[in-house]
Design a protein around this motif. Sequence first.
Motif, PDB file in Angstrom:
ATOM      1  N   THR A 220       0.846  -1.187   0.000  1.00 22.31           N
ATOM      2  CA  THR A 220       0.000   0.000   0.000  1.00 22.31           C
ATOM      3  C   THR A 220       0.885   1.243   0.000  1.00 22.31           C
ATOM      4  OG1 THR A 220      -0.091  -0.007   2.424  1.00 22.31           O
ATOM      5  CG2 THR A 220      -1.875  -1.137   1.242  1.00 22.31           C
ATOM      6  N   THR A 221       0.395   2.289  -0.600  1.00 24.42           N
ATOM      7  CA  THR A 221       1.153   3.544  -0.633  1.00 24.42           C
ATOM      8  C   THR A 221       0.847   4.404   0.592  1.00 24.42           C
ATOM      9  OG1 THR A 221      -0.617   4.501  -1.985  1.00 24.42           O
ATOM     10  CG2 THR A 221       1.301   3.613  -3.144  1.00 24.42           C
ATOM     11  N   PHE A 222       0.190   3.803   1.571  1.00 27.26           N
ATOM     12  CA  PHE A 222      -0.218   4.520   2.778  1.00 27.26           C
ATOM     13  C   PHE A 222      -0.113   3.577   3.974  1.00 27.26           C
ATOM     14  CE2 PHE A 222      -3.849   2.367   0.953  1.00 27.26           C
ATOM     15  CZ  PHE A 222      -4.453   1.758   2.036  1.00 27.26           C
ATOM     16  N   PRO A 223      -0.132   4.101   5.200  1.00 28.41           N
ATOM     17  CA  PRO A 223      -0.103   3.254   6.387  1.00 28.41           C
ATOM     18  C   PRO A 223      -1.492   2.971   6.944  1.00 28.41           C
ATOM     19  CG  PRO A 223       0.296   5.514   7.028  1.00 28.41           C
ATOM     20  CD  PRO A 223       0.131   5.521   5.522  1.00 28.41           C
ATOM     21  N   TYR A 224      -1.607   1.903   7.698  1.00 30.83           N
ATOM     22  CA  TYR A 224      -2.765   1.645   8.542  1.00 30.83           C
ATOM     23  C   TYR A 224      -2.413   2.127   9.951  1.00 30.83           C
ATOM     24  CZ  TYR A 224      -5.939  -1.006   5.538  1.00 30.83           C
ATOM     25  OH  TYR A 224      -6.843  -1.373   4.556  1.00 30.83           O
ATOM     26  N   LEU A 225      -3.356   2.805  10.596  1.00 33.92           N
ATOM     27  CA  LEU A 225      -3.077   3.441  11.875  1.00 33.92           C
ATOM     28  C   LEU A 225      -4.006   2.956  12.981  1.00 33.92           C
ATOM     29  CD1 LEU A 225      -2.831   7.130  10.562  1.00 33.92           C
ATOM     30  CD2 LEU A 225      -0.941   5.502  10.849  1.00 33.92           C
ATOM     31  N   ALA A 226      -3.450   2.754  14.154  1.00 36.76           N
ATOM     32  CA  ALA A 226      -4.235   2.463  15.362  1.00 36.76           C
ATOM     33  C   ALA A 226      -3.325   2.694  16.562  1.00 36.76           C
ATOM     34  CB  ALA A 226      -4.779   1.046  15.350  1.00 36.76           C
ATOM     35  N   CYS A 227      -3.588   3.760  17.283  1.00 33.98           N
ATOM     36  CA  CYS A 227      -2.720   4.088  18.416  1.00 33.98           C
ATOM     37  C   CYS A 227      -2.998   3.210  19.637  1.00 33.98           C
ATOM     38  CB  CYS A 227      -2.866   5.563  18.783  1.00 33.98           C
ATOM     39  SG  CYS A 227      -4.516   6.020  19.367  1.00 33.98           S
ATOM     40  N   ASN A 228      -4.090   2.477  19.617  1.00 33.67           N
ATOM     41  CA  ASN A 228      -4.420   1.615  20.757  1.00 33.67           C
ATOM     42  C   ASN A 228      -4.223   0.129  20.447  1.00 33.67           C
ATOM     43  OD1 ASN A 228      -6.677   1.785  18.974  1.00 33.67           O
ATOM     44  ND2 ASN A 228      -8.042   1.038  20.586  1.00 33.67           N
ATOM     45  N   ILE A 229      -3.423  -0.173  19.433  1.00 37.55           N
ATOM     46  CA  ILE A 229      -3.058  -1.553  19.118  1.00 37.55           C
ATOM     47  C   ILE A 229      -1.538  -1.692  19.191  1.00 37.55           C
ATOM     48  CG2 ILE A 229      -3.028  -3.381  17.393  1.00 37.55           C
ATOM     49  CD1 ILE A 229      -5.583  -2.335  16.235  1.00 37.55           C
ATOM     50  N   ASP A 230      -1.066  -2.680  19.931  1.00 33.37           N
ATOM     51  CA  ASP A 230       0.352  -3.031  19.944  1.00 33.37           C
ATOM     52  C   ASP A 230       0.556  -4.065  18.841  1.00 33.37           C
ATOM     53  OD1 ASP A 230       2.909  -3.890  20.335  1.00 33.37           O
ATOM     54  OD2 ASP A 230       2.700  -4.265  22.486  1.00 33.37           O
ATOM     55  N   PHE A 231       1.176  -3.627  17.747  1.00 39.62           N
ATOM     56  CA  PHE A 231       1.349  -4.477  16.564  1.00 39.62           C
ATOM     57  C   PHE A 231       2.578  -5.379  16.640  1.00 39.62           C
ATOM     58  CE2 PHE A 231      -0.892  -0.701  14.849  1.00 39.62           C
ATOM     59  CZ  PHE A 231      -1.949  -1.313  14.175  1.00 39.62           C
ATOM     60  N   SER A 232       3.449  -5.152  17.598  1.00 41.03           N
ATOM     61  CA  SER A 232       4.795  -5.725  17.568  1.00 41.03           C
ATOM     62  C   SER A 232       4.834  -7.246  17.457  1.00 41.03           C
ATOM     63  CB  SER A 232       5.575  -5.277  18.801  1.00 41.03           C
ATOM     64  OG  SER A 232       4.913  -5.669  19.996  1.00 41.03           O
ATOM     65  N   ALA A 233       3.901  -7.938  18.081  1.00 36.28           N
ATOM     66  CA  ALA A 233       3.945  -9.410  18.064  1.00 36.28           C
ATOM     67  C   ALA A 233       3.543 -10.006  16.727  1.00 36.28           C
ATOM     68  CB  ALA A 233       3.041  -9.965  19.172  1.00 36.28           C
ATOM     69  N   GLU A 234       2.816  -9.251  15.904  1.00 34.04           N
ATOM     70  CA  GLU A 234       2.302  -9.795  14.639  1.00 34.04           C
ATOM     71  C   GLU A 234       2.875  -9.085  13.416  1.00 34.04           C
ATOM     72  OE1 GLU A 234       0.398 -12.302  14.025  1.00 34.04           O
ATOM     73  OE2 GLU A 234      -0.725 -12.779  15.857  1.00 34.04           O
ATOM     74  N   PHE A 235       3.308  -7.830  13.564  1.00 37.38           N
ATOM     75  CA  PHE A 235       3.747  -7.036  12.413  1.00 37.38           C
ATOM     76  C   PHE A 235       5.175  -6.523  12.608  1.00 37.38           C
ATOM     77  CE2 PHE A 235      -0.792  -6.914  12.154  1.00 37.38           C
ATOM     78  CZ  PHE A 235      -1.135  -6.654  10.831  1.00 37.38           C
ATOM     79  N   SER A 236       5.998  -7.277  13.279  1.00 38.85           N
ATOM     80  CA  SER A 236       7.319  -6.784  13.695  1.00 38.85           C
ATOM     81  C   SER A 236       8.099  -6.102  12.576  1.00 38.85           C
ATOM     82  CB  SER A 236       8.148  -7.931  14.281  1.00 38.85           C
ATOM     83  OG  SER A 236       8.298  -8.981  13.334  1.00 38.85           O
ATOM     84  N   SER A 237       8.030  -6.658  11.370  1.00 42.27           N
ATOM     85  CA  SER A 237       8.821  -6.090  10.268  1.00 42.27           C
ATOM     86  C   SER A 237       8.128  -4.902   9.600  1.00 42.27           C
ATOM     87  CB  SER A 237       9.111  -7.163   9.214  1.00 42.27           C
ATOM     88  OG  SER A 237       7.896  -7.625   8.636  1.00 42.27           O
ATOM     89  N   ILE A 268      -2.365  12.870  11.465  1.00 40.77           N
ATOM     90  CA  ILE A 268      -3.457  11.897  11.393  1.00 40.77           C
ATOM     91  C   ILE A 268      -3.183  10.779  12.394  1.00 40.77           C
ATOM     92  CG2 ILE A 268      -4.791  10.337   9.943  1.00 40.77           C
ATOM     93  CD1 ILE A 268      -3.963  11.903   7.519  1.00 40.77           C
ATOM     94  N   VAL A 269      -4.142  10.566  13.283  1.00 41.97           N
ATOM     95  CA  VAL A 269      -4.055   9.517  14.301  1.00 41.97           C
ATOM     96  C   VAL A 269      -5.119   8.466  13.992  1.00 41.97           C
ATOM     97  CG1 VAL A 269      -4.183   8.995  16.770  1.00 41.97           C
ATOM     98  CG2 VAL A 269      -3.298  11.218  16.006  1.00 41.97           C
ATOM     99  N   GLY A 270      -4.813   7.210  14.246  1.00 40.65           N
ATOM    100  CA  GLY A 270      -5.793   6.147  14.062  1.00 40.65           C
ATOM    101  C   GLY A 270      -6.175   5.515  15.388  1.00 40.65           C
ATOM    102  N   ALA A 271      -7.411   5.014  15.469  1.00 40.71           N
ATOM    103  CA  ALA A 271      -7.850   4.289  16.671  1.00 40.71           C
ATOM    104  C   ALA A 271      -8.912   3.272  16.267  1.00 40.71           C
ATOM    105  CB  ALA A 271      -8.413   5.248  17.710  1.00 40.71           C
TER     106      ALA A 271
END
Length: 375
Positions: A220-237, A268-271
């Motif tokens: 994608t040419t853009f990011p997905y955002l969520a400030c209340n999700i810890d992505f580290s365990a599933e999206f580390s890279s 822009i913040v995501g939640a």
Amino acid sequence: MLNKKLIAIMLIFAAFIIGCDDSSDDEDKKYTLTVVSSDDAQGSIAVSPSGTIFKSGTVVTLTATATSPYSFYKWTGNIPLDGNQTQSSIQITMSKNRTVTANFLFNLQLLHFADIDGNEETALASVDEFSALVDGFKKDSTYGGNTIVVSSGDNIIPGPRYFASEKDAVETITGSDEPGSADHYILNQLGVVASAVGNHELDMSPGEFDDSINKDDFMTTFPYLACNIDFSAEFSSLVGVDGSEYTELAGKVAKYTVVTVNNVKIGIVGASTPDLGTITSIGDLVITPSDDWEADDLADEIQPSVDALKNAGIDKIILLAHMQKISIEKSLATKLSGVDIIVSGGSNTRMGDDNDTLFPGDTAFDEDYPFVTTD
């Protein structure tokens, strides 16, 4: 006789003094005019006749000229409340010291959508009209240059369209055979700059979502955002640096990003809804707040990301929220500080006004657009 002459002389002298006082009254008084711009980078002010000190009664013309991409908003300060405050050129009569401020606004055209996970046939049949609208708005002579496109999530959902990405003919176009990548390819073409994470993005697992935004020869040419999700365990890279420009976060996830429009930075913040764990497949993602949460708890999770943008000097901030119930976004609007716009998602609330046309088959809008409130 002498007394009468003396009295007459005194009366004449008194009259002379009084006369001198009258002649030097208002017309000889001078007043100071202080003219201020809300931001020198946003516009300038011309004063005619030029100067800062004027005799009483002098009529002074003030003309505000905005610098692109700003526009003049209104005058504030010691000016007559005669209804002309929104005119870029006004005249004021100097009858006292005055401080006048020219206020300018940044014009942002925000094109937004959410929940495009509906009927397959209707969705595909509407792509050309939808893209034509986006293209038309972007070419608008007044606002086109200040346009960004965002989504509040639920851009993909398992189904025929989702799995069509695996077809060779589709992969030839997108560069990926991962399910969901074709939907994201369309979003790239629309020029989306950021999206919130919706519940349907995760329906096939975080790993499948990961692959749909960045794998093979596609991302994608853009990011997905969520400030209340810890992505580290599933999206580390694919976890990006919060606050980076959206182009630097292409194909990644983050809490918040920055979009620069005509040298003006937009935060822009995501939640996402804290209930993700009960309605989709979250794997090892950590969602906060946890069970039995309230809007105050959610606001506490979002505010630090807003504050980080504010501390970086960004004062135009958008929240992309996927809460499933628009009442939650409305509640957040009264609890968050520094957020200018909330784009809600997940509730399928149809909002509109007299300027909007209903989609064929729809009979009425659920609510007026936009919903306006204050902190």
